[in-house]
Design a protein around this motif. Structure first.
Motif, short mmCIF file in Angstrom:
data_model
loop_
_atom_site.label_atom_id
_atom_site.label_comp_id
_atom_site.label_asym_id
_atom_site.label_seq_id
_atom_site.Cartn_x
_atom_site.Cartn_y
_atom_site.Cartn_z
N UNK A 336 0.93 -1.22 0.10
CA UNK A 336 0.08 0.07 -0.15
C UNK A 336 0.86 1.19 0.12
N UNK A 337 1.77 1.33 0.86
CA UNK A 337 2.69 2.29 1.02
C UNK A 337 3.44 2.49 -0.36
N UNK A 338 4.05 1.59 -0.74
CA UNK A 338 4.93 1.89 -1.80
C UNK A 338 4.23 2.24 -3.08
N UNK A 339 3.06 1.89 -3.21
CA UNK A 339 2.37 2.20 -4.34
C UNK A 339 1.97 3.59 -4.49
N UNK A 390 4.99 6.40 6.38
CA UNK A 390 4.57 4.94 6.60
C UNK A 390 5.69 4.12 5.98
N UNK A 391 6.85 4.50 5.21
CA UNK A 391 7.88 3.81 4.76
C UNK A 391 8.59 3.20 5.84
N UNK A 479 -2.21 9.63 5.88
CA UNK A 479 -3.57 8.68 6.75
C UNK A 479 -2.99 7.31 6.91
N UNK A 480 -2.15 6.86 5.96
CA UNK A 480 -1.44 5.47 6.15
C UNK A 480 -0.50 5.44 7.30
#
Length: 513
Positions: A336-339, A390-391, A479-480
């Protein structure tokens, strides 16, 4: 049956030909319908994600033909999450394409965009291996058109390379499906999982051949070393809003590995035991290393972001190759994060190229330099895995999941060193582009198509909407990060569901609706 399951496929499948046949000469109406379609897709994705969050696996039987005789669409936590991710990145990308005028630089952008969404969502929802191939082809055909949108000889050359590599992958996919059908007599994923477990010992060699071919196909789609050569030139020379959408396409390959190798070729299947860990893990480590080195050595911002996509796929596939519930949960959070982070950096790269060209070298100050540099900084720290975004959480999760792995030392070393090299490469690019600028006044000149084009172009026609779209991607990362707890809880339950395939098989073959 729950008709919401097929809505993410049906909506773009209806909207795309409608745009071509009815609105082809009315760009403003195309834009309105395209944005409305993506917003509706996001609403549908949120709805089915809420339905899947309880853990129930729902099946949609096309034509009321039960599995394994008919085609089925399956909604579980993983497929719902991936459809939601697709819709979340599609909205800022389509808004940016409109704001930057990219949709007006060629024909049928919005129709191809929705055909692409149809193929991606179909790949995530299908419960049949052959229809996974069909949806692969739908999204690839649309991506061929999007790759060459706007024309130019260099873009066309990169598009041909992209087509050739993916046609090779499609051919191998058909070979793999033929072998697996010959061995198991079915291509329904759930039914295949049952029959694989019942295979006699003399057929396991052919089964392993089919599983290896399938893994090779998915690795081509995921740009795993040494099958990654198509990605840097293809993504760097594509229109960068299109490249931002392509951030989800490599994830289709990663999703397919997770789906097929937890369902049909899990650790309990002796013929394919260790296949993912033995072959995928070393390739994933090398993919991360090559991606990081490519970031450091890139001389063009679009090519640098393309290598960022390769490096992030390396980290993701390291987590997948560990093949445990904990590692899979980490992979799902990181996917999710990387996209989001990769899509963000491609959009920021387009902002830079529209203002002063793409070469990583000192130039005249660009308009809105402070705002563009701030967005680049956010995307850089997110993709490099630095706190507080988030990464950092995602890479910590992957490192933690690898603690007990046999090659934990090598995994930790490659991830940490790769992250350091990524930080240095992104910092170098940011310094050259935004800080070491000449004193010459900004003087826009026409941009030459292709990766070698290093001159400035006039700014986008609607910079306010363009920046709003990019900030939308930033908001997704924030948000993530803020809701990392609920996101990790969902990822953990999704991994648990994946590693208990009996529920999936029962839902598909038991006729539950």
């Amino acid at each position: 049956m729950n008709h919401w399951i097929v809505a993410p496929i049906v909506l773009p499948a209806i909207l795309a030909p409608f745009i071509i046949m009815v609105l082809r000469y009315h760009l403003d109406l195309q834009r309105i319908f395209s944005v409305a379609g993506v917003v509706a897709l996001l609403g549908i994705a949120l709805t089915i994600t809420a339905q899947a969050a309880g853990g129930d696996i729902q099946v949609y039987e096309l034509g009321n033909w039960p599995a394994p005789f008919g085609i089925v669409m399956v909604l579980d936590r993983l497929s719902a999450m991936m459809v939601l991710l697709t819709a979340l990145i599609a909205l800022p990308i389509v808004l940016y394409a409109i704001a930057s005028g990219w949709d007006d630089r060629g024909k049928h952008f919005h129709a191809l965009f929705h055909f692409q969404l149809m193929g991606v969502c179909g790949a995530f929802l299908t419960g049949d291996a052959f229809n996974l191939f069909v949806f692969f082809e739908v999204l690839l055909i649309a991506s061929y058109g999007l790759m060459t949108h706007g024309g130019g000889s260099v873009r066309l050359k990169a598009g041909v390379q992209y087509v050739v590599y993916n046609l090779i992958g499609s051919t191998l996919f058909l070979f793999a499906l033929g072998v697996l059908y010959g061995v198991t007599g079915t291509l329904n994923m759930a039914d295949m999982a049952v029959r694989v477990a019942e295979l006699p010992a003399e057929d396991t060699a052919l089964l392993r051949v089919g599983a290896v071919l399938l893994l090779l196909v998915f690795c081509i789609k995921a740009a795993v070393l040494p099958l990654h050569f198509w990605l840097p030139a293809s993504y760097a020379n594509a229109p960068l809003p299109v490249a931002a959408l392509f951030a989800i396409m490599t994830k289709v390959g990663a999703y397919s590995i997770v789906r097929m190798y937890t369902l049909g070729f899990g650790p309990e299947v002796e013929a394919t035991q260790g296949l993912v860990g033995t072959w995928l893990q070393p390739a994933a480590l090398l993919t991360l290393a090559v991606g990081a080195i490519g970031i450091l050595g890139a001389q063009h911002i679009a090519r640098m972001v393309a290598f960022c996509a390769i490096a992030s796929m390396g980290t993701l596939l390291i987590a997948i190759s560990l093949f445990t519930e904990t590692a899979t949960a980490a992979a799902l959070y990181y996917i999710f994060h990387s996209t989001l982070a990769t899509a963000l950096l491609f959009l920021v790269a387009d902002l830079v190229m529209e203002r002063q060209g793409g070469a990583i070298e000192p130039k005249a100050p660009m308009p809105q330099s402070g705002l563009v540099s701030a967005l680049f900084f956010v995307g850089a720290i997110a993709l490099a895995g630095m706190p507080p975004l988030s990464g950092f959480i995602g890479k910590l999760l992957v490192l933690d999941a690898a603690r007990d792995a046999p090659d934990a030392g090598a995994i930790w070393a490659v991830i940490l060193i790769g992250s350091f090299i990524t930080i240095v490469g992104l910092a170098r690019a940011g310094t050259m582009i935004f800080w070491k600028s000449h004193d010459a006044q900004y003087n826009p000149v026409p941009k030459v198509e292709g990766e070698e084009a290093l001159v400035a172009a006039p700014p986008e026609p609607n910079p306010g909407l363009a920046f709003t779209a990019v900030f939308g991607a930033v908001l997704g990362l924030v948000m993530l990060t803020l809701f990392a707890g609920p996101a990790l809880n969902y990822a953990g339950k999704t991994a648990e569901q994946l590693f208990t395939p009996e529920d999936y098989i029962s839902a598909v073959l038991g006729g539950e609706e």
